[in-house]
Scaffold this active site. Structure first.
Site, PDB file in Angstrom:
ATOM      1  N   HIS A   1     -38.070-148.896  35.235  1.00  0.00           N
ATOM      2  CA  HIS A   1     -38.749-147.978  36.145  1.00  0.00           C
ATOM      3  C   HIS A   1     -38.033-146.633  36.066  1.00  0.00           C
ATOM      4  CE1 HIS A   1     -40.754-146.292  39.475  1.00  0.00           C
ATOM      5  NE2 HIS A   1     -39.740-146.381  40.320  1.00  0.00           N
TER       6      HIS A   1
ATOM      7  N   ASN B   1     -41.251-139.879  38.793  1.00  0.00           N
ATOM      8  CA  ASN B   1     -41.524-141.237  39.279  1.00  0.00           C
ATOM      9  C   ASN B   1     -43.009-141.393  39.596  1.00  0.00           C
ATOM     10  OD1 ASN B   1     -41.707-143.649  40.667  1.00  0.00           O
ATOM     11  ND2 ASN B   1     -39.896-143.283  41.951  1.00  0.00           N
TER      12      ASN B   1
ATOM     13  N   CYS C   1     -43.334-149.792  43.163  1.00  0.00           N
ATOM     14  CA  CYS C   1     -42.946-149.479  41.772  1.00  0.00           C
ATOM     15  C   CYS C   1     -42.812-150.730  40.901  1.00  0.00           C
ATOM     16  CB  CYS C   1     -41.641-148.698  41.757  1.00  0.00           C
ATOM     17  SG  CYS C   1     -41.715-147.247  42.796  1.00  0.00           S
TER      18      CYS C   1
HETATM   19  N1  ACO Z   1     -32.782-129.548  45.643  1.00  0.00           N
HETATM   20  C1  ACO Z   1     -31.576-129.131  46.045  1.00  0.00           C
HETATM   21  N2  ACO Z   1     -30.807-129.841  46.892  1.00  0.00           N
HETATM   22  C2  ACO Z   1     -31.299-131.018  47.317  1.00  0.00           C
HETATM   23  C3  ACO Z   1     -32.553-131.509  46.944  1.00  0.00           C
HETATM   24  C4  ACO Z   1     -33.302-130.727  46.058  1.00  0.00           C
HETATM   25  N3  ACO Z   1     -34.512-131.093  45.609  1.00  0.00           N
HETATM   26  N4  ACO Z   1     -32.760-132.712  47.533  1.00  0.00           N
HETATM   27  C5  ACO Z   1     -31.677-132.963  48.269  1.00  0.00           C
HETATM   28  N5  ACO Z   1     -30.795-131.942  48.150  1.00  0.00           N
HETATM   29  C6  ACO Z   1     -29.476-131.806  48.779  1.00  0.00           C
HETATM   30  C7  ACO Z   1     -29.320-132.604  50.037  1.00  0.00           C
HETATM   31  O1  ACO Z   1     -29.874-131.913  51.133  1.00  0.00           O
HETATM   32  C8  ACO Z   1     -27.829-132.758  50.102  1.00  0.00           C
HETATM   33  O2  ACO Z   1     -27.283-131.572  50.657  1.00  0.00           O
HETATM   34  P1  ACO Z   1     -26.055-131.633  51.681  1.00  0.00           P
HETATM   35  O3  ACO Z   1     -24.940-132.282  50.901  1.00  0.00           O
HETATM   36  O4  ACO Z   1     -25.838-130.210  52.008  1.00  0.00           O
HETATM   37  O5  ACO Z   1     -26.532-132.476  52.809  1.00  0.00           O
HETATM   38  C9  ACO Z   1     -27.386-132.838  48.648  1.00  0.00           C
HETATM   39  O6  ACO Z   1     -28.493-132.306  47.898  1.00  0.00           O
HETATM   40  C10 ACO Z   1     -27.070-134.228  48.176  1.00  0.00           C
HETATM   41  O7  ACO Z   1     -28.103-135.077  48.637  1.00  0.00           O
HETATM   42  P2  ACO Z   1     -28.115-136.599  48.289  1.00  0.00           P
HETATM   43  O8  ACO Z   1     -29.332-137.225  48.898  1.00  0.00           O
HETATM   44  O9  ACO Z   1     -26.782-137.212  48.593  1.00  0.00           O
HETATM   45  O10 ACO Z   1     -28.270-136.515  46.700  1.00  0.00           O
HETATM   46  P3  ACO Z   1     -28.275-137.673  45.669  1.00  0.00           P
HETATM   47  O11 ACO Z   1     -27.276-137.413  44.622  1.00  0.00           O
HETATM   48  O12 ACO Z   1     -28.258-139.040  46.314  1.00  0.00           O
HETATM   49  O13 ACO Z   1     -29.700-137.494  44.989  1.00  0.00           O
HETATM   50  C11 ACO Z   1     -31.884-138.491  45.088  1.00  0.00           C
HETATM   51  C12 ACO Z   1     -30.848-137.601  45.784  1.00  0.00           C
HETATM   52  C13 ACO Z   1     -32.273-137.813  43.790  1.00  0.00           C
HETATM   53  C14 ACO Z   1     -33.080-138.641  45.987  1.00  0.00           C
HETATM   54  C15 ACO Z   1     -31.240-139.874  44.769  1.00  0.00           C
HETATM   55  O14 ACO Z   1     -30.603-140.371  45.922  1.00  0.00           O
HETATM   56  C16 ACO Z   1     -32.244-140.886  44.298  1.00  0.00           C
HETATM   57  O15 ACO Z   1     -32.788-140.775  43.217  1.00  0.00           O
HETATM   58  N6  ACO Z   1     -32.470-141.962  45.084  1.00  0.00           N
HETATM   59  C17 ACO Z   1     -33.412-142.993  44.746  1.00  0.00           C
HETATM   60  C18 ACO Z   1     -34.776-142.512  45.043  1.00  0.00           C
HETATM   61  C19 ACO Z   1     -35.844-143.458  44.588  1.00  0.00           C
HETATM   62  O16 ACO Z   1     -35.770-144.031  43.551  1.00  0.00           O
HETATM   63  N7  ACO Z   1     -36.858-143.641  45.396  1.00  0.00           N
HETATM   64  C20 ACO Z   1     -37.968-144.423  45.035  1.00  0.00           C
HETATM   65  C21 ACO Z   1     -39.033-143.490  45.305  1.00  0.00           C
HETATM   66  S1  ACO Z   1     -40.628-143.567  45.050  1.00  0.00           S
HETATM   67  C22 ACO Z   1     -41.418-144.989  45.189  1.00  0.00           C
HETATM   68  O17 ACO Z   1     -40.868-145.996  45.108  1.00  0.00           O
HETATM   69  C23 ACO Z   1     -42.802-144.924  45.416  1.00  0.00           C
END
Ligand code: ACO
Length: 326
Positions: A251, A281, A112
């Site tokens: 980003h 993203n 990214c």
């Molecule tokens: N829909 C519903 N529930 C979901 C989903 C979804 N799409 N995805 C995860 N959950 C659930 C999980 O299973 C979890 O449930 P549980 O508590 O029963 O176990 C709950 O939601 C909370 O999950 P978390 O992972 O703690 O949620 P968080 O608030 O951290 O959000 C997210 C998750 C959006 C992925 C966040 O952590 C994030 O944005 N992280 C950074 C990701 C990123 O930037 N990656 C770079 C990617 S791409 C690249 O670089 C090429």
């Protein structure tokens, strides 16, 4: 003697994948996606196109915007983690499609952070090696790496491309860049198969190893810390106050990450250009697409100071300090 951006362009495929569509694919909801990420829809590249096509469409717009003839381009560099194939490079395929011959073209990847790395590479080519004009592209078909059975990643990703024409300039446009990485965090975000470690095989297909894997919540915290660090380094090194910056182009991984960076830096969120709701993203393409939209929407004016900032797989993180002199 320096380098400046003299034209920008972006391309987003027409096909939209909305949160309602996602609800029919995995156990998720529009409410969860919007409140946890800020994303409402993303664009998907049609089957017959690949990263080079999106890159070409964005490049043609950047060329038109710069008002140069495409023959004036002396190098093509492309940031992508979704290259058309192992080789040749997507940059060479773009070169062929743009009908430009006998100039250096190559890919590089910093996930990214790719476009931000690319502007610094272009600066090296122009200031250090004497090239006059070049094309910097970031093009991504993230949908091709996305596991649409994994709700924790599939709601985040989309396809798109952005490009910039950079040129030798009397006035410094790319004033400074901060680039960094830490490979120790590599296993937080990766696609295991499709490289020399795990080439495509029945096993890699069966185990879904060709799709992106991610530890979201750990990345979330590192992203806020590293992007804040990158902005602070540029401000400190260049003896600038936060108020001197007109706009920050971040980003677009998660609205809450951008809000966290704004809070950390004590900079109003309104200073951050945010379009995540429309595209999700798009890896390296996020920053140049946002930059292009900010320019076209009149959010960037001549002589404005801009900071671009990103983090991504590697992990990498980076920022550019840019004066808009177009
Ligand atoms: N829909 C519903 N529930 C979901 C989903 C979804 N799409 N995805 C995860 N959950 C659930 C999980 O299973 C979890 O449930 P549980 O508590 O029963 O176990 C709950 O939601 C909370 O999950 P978390 O992972 O703690 O949620 P968080 O608030 O951290 O959000 C997210 C998750 C959006 C992925 C966040 O952590 C994030 O944005 N992280 C950074 C990701 C990123 O930037 N990656 C770079 C990617 S791409 C690249 O670089 C090429």
């Amino acid at each position: 003697m320096g380098i400046a951006i003299i034209g920008t362009g972006s391309y987003l495929p027409e096909l939209r994948l909305t949160n309602r569509d996602m609800e029919m694919m995995v156990d998720t909801s529009d409410e969860w996606i919007v409140s946890r990420t800020g994303i409402k829809e993303r664009r998907i590249c049609p089957k017959e196109y690949s990263a080079s096509d999106l890159g070409v469409f964005a490049s043609l717009k950047a060329i038109e915007d710069s008002k140069i003839k495409k023959e004036e381009i002396e190098f093509i560099i492309c940031a992508t983690i979704t290259s058309d194939m192992y080789f040749p490079s997507t940059a060479c395929i773009i070169q062929k499609k743009l009908e430009l011959e006998n100039i250096p073209s190559f890919d590089f990847q910093a996930a990214c952070s790719g476009f931000i790395y690319g502007l610094e590479i272009a600066k090296g080519l122009i200031v250090g090696c004497g090239y006059k004009k070049g094309l910097v592209i970031a093009s991504e078909c993230m949908s091709r790496l996305t596991d649409y059975t994994d709700r924790s990643t599939c709601v985040l990703l989309g396809d798109g491309a952005g490009a910039a024409i950079v040129s030798f300039s009397e006035k410094e446009g790319i004033i400074d860049s901060f680039l960094s990485s830490n490979g120790n965090y590599g296993d937080l975000l990766y696609t295991p198969a499709g490289g020399s470690l795990y080439p495509c095989s029945f096993e890699t297909v069966e185990k879904r190893m060709g799709f992106m894997k991610m530890e979201g919540s750990t990345l979330f915290k590192i992203a806020i810390y590293s992007m804040s660090e990158a902005v602070n380094k540029l401000l400190e090194r260049n003896k600038l106050k936060k108020e001197d910056i007109s706009i920050i182009i971040p980003h677009q991984a998660n609205y809450r990450i951008i809000a966290g960076v704004a809070k950390n830096l004590d900079i109003p969120i309104e200073k951050f250009f945010i379009n995540i709701e429309k595209y999700g993203n798009m890896s390296a393409a996020c920053v140049p697409v946002a930059l292009d939209e900010a320019v076209k929407e009149g959010r960037i004016k001549k002589d404005d100071l801009i900071i671009t900032v990103a983090f991504g797989a590697g992990l990498t993180w980076a920022a550019n300090l840019i004066r808009w002199i177009k």
